[in-house]
Design a protein around this motif. Structure first.
Motif, short mmCIF file in Angstrom:
data_model
loop_
_atom_site.label_atom_id
_atom_site.label_comp_id
_atom_site.label_asym_id
_atom_site.label_seq_id
_atom_site.Cartn_x
_atom_site.Cartn_y
_atom_site.Cartn_z
N LYS A 36 22.09 41.79 44.07
CA LYS A 36 22.42 41.86 45.50
C LYS A 36 23.80 42.46 45.74
CE LYS A 36 18.60 39.64 46.14
NZ LYS A 36 17.41 40.43 46.04
N PHE A 37 24.66 42.40 44.73
CA PHE A 37 26.00 42.97 44.79
C PHE A 37 26.45 43.18 43.35
CE2 PHE A 37 30.60 43.05 45.11
CZ PHE A 37 30.80 43.79 46.27
N VAL A 38 27.21 44.23 43.09
CA VAL A 38 27.60 44.55 41.72
C VAL A 38 29.10 44.82 41.62
CG1 VAL A 38 27.28 46.18 39.80
CG2 VAL A 38 25.31 45.46 41.17
N PHE A 39 29.69 44.28 40.57
CA PHE A 39 31.07 44.58 40.20
C PHE A 39 31.03 45.49 38.99
CE2 PHE A 39 31.54 40.61 42.43
CZ PHE A 39 32.76 40.71 43.07
N ILE A 40 31.71 46.62 39.07
CA ILE A 40 31.85 47.54 37.94
C ILE A 40 33.33 47.64 37.64
CG2 ILE A 40 31.46 49.88 37.08
CD1 ILE A 40 29.34 50.17 39.32
N ALA A 41 33.72 47.45 36.40
CA ALA A 41 35.14 47.52 36.03
C ALA A 41 35.67 48.92 36.31
CB ALA A 41 35.32 47.16 34.56
#
Length: 100
Positions: A36-41
């Motif tokens: 539903k939501f993504v964190f990418i470094a």
């Protein structure tokens, strides 16, 4: 945007078992529209980042690439460059916190 508040909330999502981390698992969750939501470094390699961005745009999933690998890893307690939020409530809250 209050970085520490977002990272603390990421730890809460981890304890609630509402995240998936790791490149392959996150990409799979994106493609199946479970994320539903993504964190990418922010320090993810160009090839991996391109793979993520193509999949996210195709599935129209919100994301951020603001945080570093160290910040994301510290927030959830294990090394990772990508995190998918699986719960819609957590995802909405992350969108709110990032847009503040």
């Amino acid at each position: 945007m209050n970085e520490q508040k977002i990272l603390n909330f990421l730890g809460i999502a981890q304890r609630a078992n509402q995240i998936i981390s790791g490149q392959e698992l996150v990409l799979k969750a994106i493609k199946k529209q479970h994320a539903k939501f993504v964190f990418i470094a922010s320090d993810t390699g160009n090839v991996a980042q391109k793979d993520f961005l193509l999949a996210l745009e195709r599935q129209q999933i919100a994301y951020t690439d603001y945080f570093s690998q160290i910040q994301l890893s510290s927030a959830i307690g294990r090394s990772t460059k990508s995190i998918a939020i699986m719960d819609i409530g957590f995802a909405q809250r992350f969108r709110e916190l990032i847009n503040d």
